[in-house]
Design a protein around this motif. Structure first.
Motif, PDB file in Angstrom:
ATOM      1  N   GLN A   6       6.449   8.164  -1.020  1.00  8.28           N
ATOM      2  CA  GLN A   6       5.204   8.084  -0.274  1.00  8.28           C
ATOM      3  C   GLN A   6       5.337   8.800   1.080  1.00  8.28           C
ATOM      4  O   GLN A   6       4.441   9.523   1.502  1.00  8.28           O
ATOM      5  N   VAL A   7       6.461   8.610   1.741  1.00  2.72           N
ATOM      6  CA  VAL A   7       6.668   9.268   3.037  1.00  2.72           C
ATOM      7  C   VAL A   7       6.844  10.771   2.839  1.00  2.72           C
ATOM      8  O   VAL A   7       6.390  11.574   3.658  1.00  2.72           O
ATOM      9  N   ILE A   8       7.463  11.173   1.758  1.00  2.00           N
ATOM     10  CA  ILE A   8       7.593  12.601   1.453  1.00  2.00           C
ATOM     11  C   ILE A   8       6.207  13.201   1.204  1.00  2.00           C
ATOM     12  O   ILE A   8       5.901  14.304   1.680  1.00  2.00           O
ATOM     13  N   ALA A   9       5.343  12.483   0.492  1.00  2.00           N
ATOM     14  CA  ALA A   9       3.968  12.953   0.279  1.00  2.00           C
ATOM     15  C   ALA A   9       3.231  13.047   1.616  1.00  2.00           C
ATOM     16  O   ALA A   9       2.515  14.027   1.867  1.00  2.00           O
ATOM     17  N   TYR A  10       3.402  12.049   2.482  1.00  2.00           N
ATOM     18  CA  TYR A  10       2.775  12.064   3.814  1.00  2.00           C
ATOM     19  C   TYR A  10       3.226  13.289   4.598  1.00  2.00           C
ATOM     20  O   TYR A  10       2.400  14.037   5.142  1.00  2.00           O
ATOM     21  N   SER A  11       4.540  13.508   4.676  1.00  2.00           N
ATOM     22  CA  SER A  11       5.072  14.633   5.455  1.00  2.00           C
ATOM     23  C   SER A  11       4.627  15.970   4.890  1.00  2.00           C
ATOM     24  O   SER A  11       4.311  16.896   5.639  1.00  2.00           O
ATOM     25  N   THR A  12       4.598  16.073   3.572  1.00  2.84           N
ATOM     26  CA  THR A  12       4.185  17.324   2.934  1.00  2.84           C
ATOM     27  C   THR A  12       2.712  17.599   3.203  1.00  2.84           C
ATOM     28  O   THR A  12       2.336  18.724   3.547  1.00  2.84           O
ATOM     29  N   ALA A  13       1.878  16.581   3.070  1.00  5.43           N
ATOM     30  CA  ALA A  13       0.448  16.755   3.351  1.00  5.43           C
ATOM     31  C   ALA A  13       0.229  17.100   4.818  1.00  5.43           C
ATOM     32  O   ALA A  13      -0.577  17.979   5.133  1.00  5.43           O
ATOM     33  N   TRP A  14       0.935  16.433   5.711  1.00  2.00           N
ATOM     34  CA  TRP A  14       0.793  16.724   7.134  1.00  2.00           C
ATOM     35  C   TRP A  14       1.176  18.180   7.419  1.00  2.00           C
ATOM     36  O   TRP A  14       0.492  18.877   8.158  1.00  2.00           O
ATOM     37  N   ALA A  15       2.261  18.640   6.809  1.00  2.00           N
ATOM     38  CA  ALA A  15       2.734  20.003   7.063  1.00  2.00           C
ATOM     39  C   ALA A  15       1.821  21.054   6.439  1.00  2.00           C
ATOM     40  O   ALA A  15       1.648  22.136   7.005  1.00  2.00           O
ATOM     41  N   LEU A  16       1.251  20.765   5.285  1.00  2.00           N
ATOM     42  CA  LEU A  16       0.492  21.787   4.557  1.00  2.00           C
ATOM     43  C   LEU A  16      -0.982  21.866   4.911  1.00  2.00           C
ATOM     44  O   LEU A  16      -1.548  22.949   4.969  1.00  2.00           O
ATOM     45  N   ILE A  18       3.456  16.629  -6.154  1.00  2.00           N
ATOM     46  CA  ILE A  18       4.622  17.224  -6.811  1.00  2.00           C
ATOM     47  C   ILE A  18       5.895  16.853  -6.054  1.00  2.00           C
ATOM     48  O   ILE A  18       6.918  16.513  -6.662  1.00  2.00           O
ATOM     49  N   ALA A  19       5.841  16.896  -4.723  1.00  2.00           N
ATOM     50  CA  ALA A  19       7.018  16.533  -3.916  1.00  2.00           C
ATOM     51  C   ALA A  19       7.390  15.070  -4.131  1.00  2.00           C
ATOM     52  O   ALA A  19       8.574  14.735  -4.262  1.00  2.00           O
ATOM     53  N   ALA A  20       6.393  14.190  -4.177  1.00  2.11           N
ATOM     54  CA  ALA A  20       6.670  12.768  -4.407  1.00  2.11           C
ATOM     55  C   ALA A  20       7.263  12.551  -5.800  1.00  2.11           C
ATOM     56  O   ALA A  20       8.215  11.791  -5.970  1.00  2.11           O
ATOM     57  N   ALA A  21       6.711  13.238  -6.799  1.00  2.58           N
ATOM     58  CA  ALA A  21       7.222  13.112  -8.161  1.00  2.58           C
ATOM     59  C   ALA A  21       8.661  13.619  -8.249  1.00  2.58           C
ATOM     60  O   ALA A  21       9.505  13.001  -8.896  1.00  2.58           O
ATOM     61  N   ALA A  22       8.940  14.725  -7.567  1.00  2.00           N
ATOM     62  CA  ALA A  22      10.306  15.257  -7.558  1.00  2.00           C
ATOM     63  C   ALA A  22      11.258  14.266  -6.900  1.00  2.00           C
ATOM     64  O   ALA A  22      12.399  14.087  -7.352  1.00  2.00           O
ATOM     65  N   TRP A  61       0.795  -1.218   0.000  1.00  2.00           N
ATOM     66  CA  TRP A  61       0.000   0.000   0.000  1.00  2.00           C
ATOM     67  C   TRP A  61       0.836   1.281   0.000  1.00  2.00           C
ATOM     68  O   TRP A  61       0.404   2.301  -0.537  1.00  2.00           O
ATOM     69  N   LEU A  62       2.013   1.236   0.616  1.00  3.25           N
ATOM     70  CA  LEU A  62       2.850   2.440   0.722  1.00  3.25           C
ATOM     71  C   LEU A  62       4.285   2.216   0.272  1.00  3.25           C
ATOM     72  O   LEU A  62       5.121   3.110   0.404  1.00  3.25           O
ATOM     73  N   GLY A  63       4.588   1.030  -0.212  1.00  3.39           N
ATOM     74  CA  GLY A  63       5.955   0.718  -0.624  1.00  3.39           C
ATOM     75  C   GLY A  63       6.361   1.449  -1.891  1.00  3.39           C
ATOM     76  O   GLY A  63       5.549   2.113  -2.543  1.00  3.39           O
ATOM     77  N   LEU A  87      -1.224   5.330  -6.225  1.00  2.50           N
ATOM     78  CA  LEU A  87      -2.151   4.931  -5.165  1.00  2.50           C
ATOM     79  C   LEU A  87      -1.479   5.086  -3.801  1.00  2.50           C
ATOM     80  O   LEU A  87      -2.082   5.616  -2.860  1.00  2.50           O
ATOM     81  N   GLY A  88      -0.239   4.653  -3.679  1.00  3.16           N
ATOM     82  CA  GLY A  88       0.487   4.789  -2.418  1.00  3.16           C
ATOM     83  C   GLY A  88       0.700   6.240  -2.038  1.00  3.16           C
ATOM     84  O   GLY A  88       0.573   6.615  -0.863  1.00  3.16           O
ATOM     85  N   VAL A  89       1.008   7.077  -3.015  1.00  2.00           N
ATOM     86  CA  VAL A  89       1.184   8.510  -2.748  1.00  2.00           C
ATOM     87  C   VAL A  89      -0.144   9.118  -2.296  1.00  2.00           C
ATOM     88  O   VAL A  89      -0.183   9.934  -1.372  1.00  2.00           O
ATOM     89  N   THR A  90      -1.244   8.712  -2.923  1.00  2.00           N
ATOM     90  CA  THR A  90      -2.568   9.212  -2.546  1.00  2.00           C
ATOM     91  C   THR A  90      -2.928   8.785  -1.131  1.00  2.00           C
ATOM     92  O   THR A  90      -3.411   9.598  -0.327  1.00  2.00           O
ATOM     93  N   ILE A  91      -2.700   7.516  -0.797  1.00  3.93           N
ATOM     94  CA  ILE A  91      -2.987   7.029   0.560  1.00  3.93           C
ATOM     95  C   ILE A  91      -2.126   7.771   1.573  1.00  3.93           C
ATOM     96  O   ILE A  91      -2.611   8.199   2.630  1.00  3.93           O
ATOM     97  N   ALA A  92      -0.842   7.957   1.262  1.00  7.69           N
ATOM     98  CA  ALA A  92       0.055   8.671   2.168  1.00  7.69           C
ATOM     99  C   ALA A  92      -0.380  10.121   2.342  1.00  7.69           C
ATOM    100  O   ALA A  92      -0.334  10.668   3.452  1.00  7.69           O
ATOM    101  N   THR A  93      -0.823  10.747   1.266  1.00 11.38           N
ATOM    102  CA  THR A  93      -1.289  12.134   1.331  1.00 11.38           C
ATOM    103  C   THR A  93      -2.520  12.238   2.220  1.00 11.38           C
ATOM    104  O   THR A  93      -2.605  13.139   3.074  1.00 11.38           O
ATOM    105  N   LEU A  94      -3.466  11.320   2.054  1.00  9.86           N
ATOM    106  CA  LEU A  94      -4.652  11.318   2.916  1.00  9.86           C
ATOM    107  C   LEU A  94      -4.260  11.070   4.365  1.00  9.86           C
ATOM    108  O   LEU A  94      -4.791  11.711   5.280  1.00  9.86           O
TER     109      LEU A  94
END
Length: 181
Positions: A128-138, A170-174, A85-87, A93-100
């Motif tokens: 995925q973890v970068i997307a999680y952290s970015t979503a949490w921060a923003l 965008i952060a995950a893609a970068a 799911w997040l690997g 899908l993993g980036v989306t789940i991490a963002t949520l």
């Protein structure tokens, strides 16, 4: 030696000079600020030092709890679920789940970053973890509702949240383009 055959130890050794450089830089900034405070007066220097020590004492237990807690979270997280799911291979899908997950994670940095560190230890991919952290921060939902909406015009808050929506992706893609952090 572990699952990576000593590879983790090599990476840790490579991180030490950077960690030392960051620590030195931070202490130089503190010294410069203390010097500036001292130039403005002894009372300002003493007040700043006292306030800093008090904040440090207040924050230290939280950091300890977060670091120890992230170790427990990493052990409790089911690796069989984290990988798919997040690997690294979970893709969008993993980036989306991490963002949520980031948007729904309550609490401060000790909670958010501890969960991110635990997810990495359990097999989550760096993007995925970068997307999680970015979503949490923003746009952590609790922060939007508790702090931003009561203090600022609602239209501005929702506009800020809306324009921030693509940023975890965008952060995950970068991270994918630039390579594994």
């Amino acid at each position: 030696i572990g699952a990576h055959g000593g590879e983790g130890r090599l990476r840790e050794g490579a991180k030490r000079p950077m960690t030392m450089a960051i620590n030195i830089l931070l202490w130089l900034v503190v010294a410069a600020l203390a010097f500036l405070a001292a130039m403005r007066g002894r009372v300002l220097l003493n007040d700043g030092a006292r306030d800093g020590v008090i904040e440090f004492i207040k924050l230290l237990p939280r950091i300890g709890i977060g670091v120890v807690g992230s170790g427990f979270v990493a052990e409790v997280l089911p690796n069989a679920l984290i990988g798919p799911w997040l690997g690294p291979e979970s893709g969008l899908l993993g980036v989306t789940i991490a963002t949520l997950g980031g948007a729904l994670t309550p609490g401060g940095p000790v909670v958010g970053f501890s969960i991110g560190a635990a997810a990495l230890k359990s097999g989550a991919g760096a993007p995925q973890v970068i997307a999680y952290s970015t979503a949490w921060a923003l746009y952590a939902v609790h922060r939007l509702l508790i702090w931003e909406v009561p203090m600022m015009p609602a239209r501005m808050v929702w506009l800020r949240a809306a324009v921030s929506l693509p940023l975890p992706f965008i952060a995950a893609a970068a991270a994918i383009v630039l390579g594994r952090p």
